[in-house]
Every structure is written in C-alpha cells, then in structure tokens.
Motif scaffolding. Sequence first.
Motif, PDB file in Angstrom:
ATOM      1  N   ILE B 184      -9.756  36.747 -20.031  1.00 23.82           N
ATOM      2  CA  ILE B 184     -11.228  36.171 -20.530  1.00 23.82           C
ATOM      3  C   ILE B 184     -11.734  36.681 -22.044  1.00 23.82           C
ATOM      4  O   ILE B 184     -11.804  36.593 -22.823  1.00 23.82           O
ATOM      5  CB  ILE B 184     -12.363  37.317 -19.921  1.00 23.82           C
ATOM      6  N   ARG B 185     -10.616  38.123 -22.553  1.00 27.07           N
ATOM      7  CA  ARG B 185     -10.239  38.434 -23.873  1.00 27.07           C
ATOM      8  C   ARG B 185     -10.254  37.904 -24.700  1.00 27.07           C
ATOM      9  O   ARG B 185     -10.245  37.494 -26.063  1.00 27.07           O
ATOM     10  CB  ARG B 185      -9.270  40.110 -23.627  1.00 27.07           C
ATOM     11  N   SER B 186      -9.387  36.960 -24.249  1.00 26.77           N
ATOM     12  CA  SER B 186      -8.328  35.610 -25.122  1.00 26.77           C
ATOM     13  C   SER B 186      -9.022  34.374 -25.511  1.00 26.77           C
ATOM     14  O   SER B 186      -8.726  34.070 -26.106  1.00 26.77           O
ATOM     15  CB  SER B 186      -6.884  35.892 -25.141  1.00 26.77           C
ATOM     16  N   ASN B 187     -10.274  34.087 -24.024  1.00 24.56           N
ATOM     17  CA  ASN B 187     -10.059  32.773 -24.396  1.00 24.56           C
ATOM     18  C   ASN B 187     -11.842  32.548 -24.629  1.00 24.56           C
ATOM     19  O   ASN B 187     -12.668  33.299 -23.150  1.00 24.56           O
ATOM     20  CB  ASN B 187      -9.722  32.164 -23.317  1.00 24.56           C
ATOM     21  N   LEU B 188     -12.463  32.512 -25.997  1.00 25.10           N
ATOM     22  CA  LEU B 188     -14.070  32.177 -25.012  1.00 25.10           C
ATOM     23  C   LEU B 188     -14.806  31.159 -24.084  1.00 25.10           C
ATOM     24  O   LEU B 188     -15.974  31.460 -23.455  1.00 25.10           O
ATOM     25  CB  LEU B 188     -14.879  31.613 -26.020  1.00 25.10           C
ATOM     26  N   SER B 189     -14.170  30.118 -23.613  1.00 25.10           N
ATOM     27  CA  SER B 189     -14.799  29.417 -22.597  1.00 25.10           C
ATOM     28  C   SER B 189     -14.419  30.431 -20.825  1.00 25.10           C
ATOM     29  O   SER B 189     -14.109  29.460 -19.785  1.00 25.10           O
ATOM     30  CB  SER B 189     -13.669  28.139 -22.722  1.00 25.10           C
ATOM     31  N   VAL B 190     -13.618  31.330 -21.019  1.00 23.89           N
ATOM     32  CA  VAL B 190     -13.922  32.283 -19.284  1.00 23.89           C
ATOM     33  C   VAL B 190     -14.338  33.380 -19.331  1.00 23.89           C
ATOM     34  O   VAL B 190     -14.282  34.403 -20.470  1.00 23.89           O
ATOM     35  CB  VAL B 190     -12.061  32.491 -19.354  1.00 23.89           C
ATOM     36  N   GLY B 191     -15.105  33.367 -18.828  1.00 25.55           N
ATOM     37  CA  GLY B 191     -15.706  34.765 -18.627  1.00 25.55           C
ATOM     38  C   GLY B 191     -16.823  35.144 -17.780  1.00 25.55           C
ATOM     39  O   GLY B 191     -16.323  35.011 -16.486  1.00 25.55           O
ATOM     40  N   LEU B 192     -17.269  36.069 -18.147  1.00 23.32           N
ATOM     41  CA  LEU B 192     -17.563  37.669 -16.951  1.00 23.32           C
ATOM     42  C   LEU B 192     -19.118  36.930 -16.077  1.00 23.32           C
ATOM     43  O   LEU B 192     -19.502  35.545 -17.004  1.00 23.32           O
ATOM     44  CB  LEU B 192     -18.159  38.599 -17.485  1.00 23.32           C
ATOM     45  N   PRO B 193     -19.447  36.553 -15.031  1.00 21.73           N
ATOM     46  CA  PRO B 193     -18.777  37.843 -14.394  1.00 21.73           C
ATOM     47  C   PRO B 193     -18.037  36.588 -13.504  1.00 21.73           C
ATOM     48  O   PRO B 193     -17.852  36.032 -13.342  1.00 21.73           O
ATOM     49  CB  PRO B 193     -20.035  38.181 -13.140  1.00 21.73           C
ATOM     50  N   VAL B 194     -16.945  38.397 -13.222  1.00 28.41           N
ATOM     51  CA  VAL B 194     -15.610  37.906 -11.934  1.00 28.41           C
ATOM     52  C   VAL B 194     -16.491  37.413 -10.613  1.00 28.41           C
ATOM     53  O   VAL B 194     -16.338  38.906 -10.183  1.00 28.41           O
ATOM     54  CB  VAL B 194     -14.757  38.543 -12.007  1.00 28.41           C
ATOM     55  N   ASP B 195     -15.370  36.891  -9.628  1.00 31.58           N
ATOM     56  CA  ASP B 195     -15.840  37.090  -8.233  1.00 31.58           C
ATOM     57  C   ASP B 195     -14.265  36.862  -7.442  1.00 31.58           C
ATOM     58  O   ASP B 195     -13.790  36.485  -8.144  1.00 31.58           O
ATOM     59  CB  ASP B 195     -15.983  34.785  -7.447  1.00 31.58           C
ATOM     60  N   MET B 196     -14.339  37.714  -6.386  1.00 32.43           N
ATOM     61  CA  MET B 196     -13.067  38.612  -6.297  1.00 32.43           C
ATOM     62  C   MET B 196     -13.386  38.401  -4.604  1.00 32.43           C
ATOM     63  O   MET B 196     -14.044  38.514  -4.105  1.00 32.43           O
ATOM     64  CB  MET B 196     -13.088  39.175  -7.084  1.00 32.43           C
ATOM     65  N   ALA B 197     -12.477  37.865  -4.114  1.00 34.69           N
ATOM     66  CA  ALA B 197     -12.486  38.145  -2.249  1.00 34.69           C
ATOM     67  C   ALA B 197     -11.390  38.553  -1.210  1.00 34.69           C
ATOM     68  O   ALA B 197     -10.186  38.283  -2.793  1.00 34.69           O
ATOM     69  CB  ALA B 197     -12.800  36.683  -1.789  1.00 34.69           C
ATOM     70  N   ILE B 198     -10.872  39.386  -0.865  1.00 36.05           N
ATOM     71  CA  ILE B 198      -9.692  39.369   0.126  1.00 36.05           C
ATOM     72  C   ILE B 198     -10.002  38.961   1.152  1.00 36.05           C
ATOM     73  O   ILE B 198     -11.191  39.455   2.260  1.00 36.05           O
ATOM     74  CB  ILE B 198      -9.804  40.948  -0.700  1.00 36.05           C
TER      75      ILE B 198
END
Lengths: 276, 276
Positions: B184-198
């Motif tokens: 997310i920090r390095s590429n503008l096309s990837v962004g928050l929010p983040v979904d996580m599942a375990i």
Amino acid sequence: MTYCVGIEVNEGLVFAADTRTSASFDDVRVYRKMHLFEWPGERVFVIMSAGNLATTQLTLSRLQRDADDPNAARSLRTFSHLYEVAEYVGETLVASQARVSDDAQQSGVSVQSTLILGGQIAGERPGLYMVYPLGNCIATSPETPYLQIGESKYGKPILDRILRPETTLEDAARCALVSLDSTIRSNLSVGLPVDMAIVRAGDLKVTQKMRLESDTPLYAEIHDSWSRKLEAAVRSLPRFPWEPPHEPEAPTGALPPMPPRRLPSRQDPGDAQGQQ
Amino acid sequence: MTYCVGIEVNEGLVFAADTRTSASFDDVRVYRKMHLFEWPGERVFVIMSAGNLATTQLTLSRLQRDADDPNAARSLRTFSHLYEVAEYVGETLVASQARVSDDAQQSGVSVQSTLILGGQIAGERPGLYMVYPLGNCIATSPETPYLQIGESKYGKPILDRILRPETTLEDAARCALVSLDSTIRSNLSVGLPVDMAIVRAGDLKVTQKMRLESDTPLYAEIHDSWSRKLEAAVRSLPRFPWEPPHEPEAPTGALPPMPPRRLPSRQDPGDAQGQQ
C-alpha cells in the motif's frame, strides 16, 4: 535484468549494484555495473547502469576517453557542478544509443540504458542523479533520498521505511545490502556478487569499496541473520484481540524471546486424516 | 490493481486483501475482494480475486447461485475434496470470461481474473489454491506456503523470509499485514481498508474476520511501529570492518538501543558551501 540502488544521506553517498546480466536463462554472465571515476581531492563520480550492455559500455568508454584527453572541451574533469556532469553524461548516453538505434528498431531489441550518477566535486555537497534514456535526469531529495534502477520493487519497502537524510552512512549501506539481498532472493535475473561503494562527504574519493560474494562474512551474516531479525520483529507486533498477551517475563521495551508456539485451542479433526 | 495474499501454515489459513479498484487514477473505488462461503461444521471457503471486476462478480454470482440451489449437480456444497472445488471454480471462471471475451477482444480490455481459493472440507486438511484465468490451478507446498495475486513484488520478501509451515497462525497474519502495508505504501493502486480472514484448521468456519482501516488500532500500530523495528534490526546487523564495535552497554543478545549518530570522522568542506 539488474538491480542498483544509490542513496544520499547527510554523511555522504552509498552505491550498491548486482553483477548479473542475462540475455536469456541460458546466457547469464557476470559484469560490473558499478564504475568509479576518481580524481582524489578534486572530484569523484560513481556511475551504475541498467539496460543494454553495449550501450552502457560505449557510454563509459566515451566518458573515459574524454576524461583521459587533457584537451577535451567537455569531460568528467571539466565541470564545476555535478548537475552539469549529469547533463553531459545524459548527452553521452543519448549519443551512444543513437549510434545503434537505427538497426535496433528493426530487430526489436531495446538499446536503451538508464544510469545512476553520484559523486562530489570540491566546493559542492555530494549529489545523486538518475539519468534517463532520453538524457534528462532527476536528483534525490530529502523526502526521496534514494534512486533505483532495474528490478526495483522487491527492494523498495525497506528503503522507504528506513532511509532519511539523518541515517548514518553505514546504516544506509546495511539497508542497501538488505535491499539487494531481498531482490536477489526473489528474482533470478539479479545475482551475486554485489559491488558496494561508499563516498563520505568531503572525502573527494571513494571512501570504501568492496565486492561481496555469498561467502563474504559480512554478506553471509546479513543473509543468514536478517530473516531471524524480521521474524522477531513480526512477533513483537501488537497482539490480536483474541491472543494471550506477550509472556510476562519478556523485558519491557526489548523484543520478546521466541515465544512458545501457541497450541491450537480447538480440536483439528483434519490432522488425523490423510491429506487429499 | 490489487494485492491479495493467502497463507497456509500447519495451524490453518490466513487471507488478506486490499479493497481498491481503479479503472484509472480518477476512477478509484472500494470493492470487497475477499468473499466468504461458510457452512459451519461442514465446509468453509474463502475466495480472493484480482483482475476484471465484472468477471469476478459474475463468477461469484454463479458460485453463489449454484450453492443456493439444492438440486445443483455441482456446487461449492457438493464436492468432497478441495481440489475438486478448485477445478469447479476454475471452470466457472473460464465460463464467466468467455461470456464477454468476444466483445472484449476488439476493445483491448482484458476480461481475465485470477483467484485465490482456500478453505477446508470436513475430513480433509485445509488447502490453498491459485486459480489461473485458464481455469487451471496450483496449490501451496511446504516450501512455498503462500500465494499472491495482483501487485505482488513489494510484499514478497517479508513472506519469503518468515513464513514456514510451523509459523503460528497469528504470526502469519501479522506477516500478511506487513506485506499489505508495504505494498500500500509503495503502490497507489493498492489501498485501504484491508480485509483479513483466518481459518483455523478444524474449525470448519471462518475463525476470525476483520476489516482494518488506517485508524484501526492494530493496523495503525503496525503501520507506525514497523519502520522502527526494521531500523533497529538494520542497526543490529554486522558492523563494517572500519566501524567501531557496538556500544558496550548494549545488553548482549538484545537489539541495541538507538546508537548515537556517528560523527563524520573527517572534515566535510561541502557542508559550509551552498547546495548547487
């Protein structure tokens, strides 16, 4: 492919480059991509290259030829400012590409190269430039104290997170080695040995230079210990809400020792069954 | 663009995905790329997607439609083995792409999608698959316990260095969040929010799921503290031969405290001059 990184911090410049060139998987060679031009006490330049090897070699030959000619009107020795040197190197690069580009356009081979140029001329601060195939160039800035050429993505996060103008020269060099190691590990086209050069501000020469192989103690130790350090760092990140807190005996403020593996809290019926 | 990572360790599965879709810089939206299919106690699947959004939505709709139909001959509910589910999902993906591909070939738009499918069916171990646009798929292995889709390079080194089958589920989840944060920090096309599942092995349901925003305490703390942890790790790497040893007061075995900045050992005439 290639990976080179140049870093400018307040204390000076760090350069690190891999040495693998590959025309294909079965045409892999070792070539130096870091080139030093020193006139100690007067000026020092380091040039790193990515892209077409013939173009790079032609460019460097021309730069050297001009520098060796005491009557040359323009050479690495004649300019008073580093940005003028960057422009001159850009012109030389464009001329070297043009010499072969007519033939190349029909073959589909790219003759372009991209360079990183850094160094210092007496009376100036050190500086660092990226020279594009078109001959134009950009410098580092306090917000972006590094430049990369080649396969840059794998090794970028560590640079983004750590480098600041206040970073010491040696920490910047360690950071560059980790960045190289991450890239070498992830991409076959980037390979050992690694060339490294350090130019301390005011030294007006290459302060330190070294070639690191896989069995060079410093590189081997970085290669071996970095994973363990990262793992310890990951384990010291915040707990999830459902996790038990860190072991109480862990000293506050320090990274915790390897915690015992948490036992699964529920039965895993799949464990007793065969894998599909 | 997109970045999703799925991890298989002995304790179970971790899934993490960003939520940014972008047709261009000025057409950026938030879409869920992680989709959960649960029949608690019987089977659980998580599907993450990268690529054409219309293809993905069509694929997921068809999977859901079949699963809701008690008379469907083949659906997420009918198979006894996860690899059969992966094949079925691949067939559904190919069919969804084919529906629009005739028109698309003339427009130059790619209708392809790539999926990560993971989960567990009662009686089996959990499993994790990458489903390619051609419908074929690969599974994780002990040597390669993770799969990525989308913008994978920035977040790969941390996974390569840390993940092993023995890694705990929560450490794997922390590692996935760092990998996402780096990207997310390095590429503008990837962004928050983040979904996580375990999905813990044997739970046969989604054990934990969460959406992390920039101000979610866990994510914010990871985002803030990771750089400092990395910096401490870099500083604790081996010294160069010319450096003084670590400060003697640093406790052996622990990471040293922030060392004082090393003063340049030589005069820097450039410091007194103006920057060019």
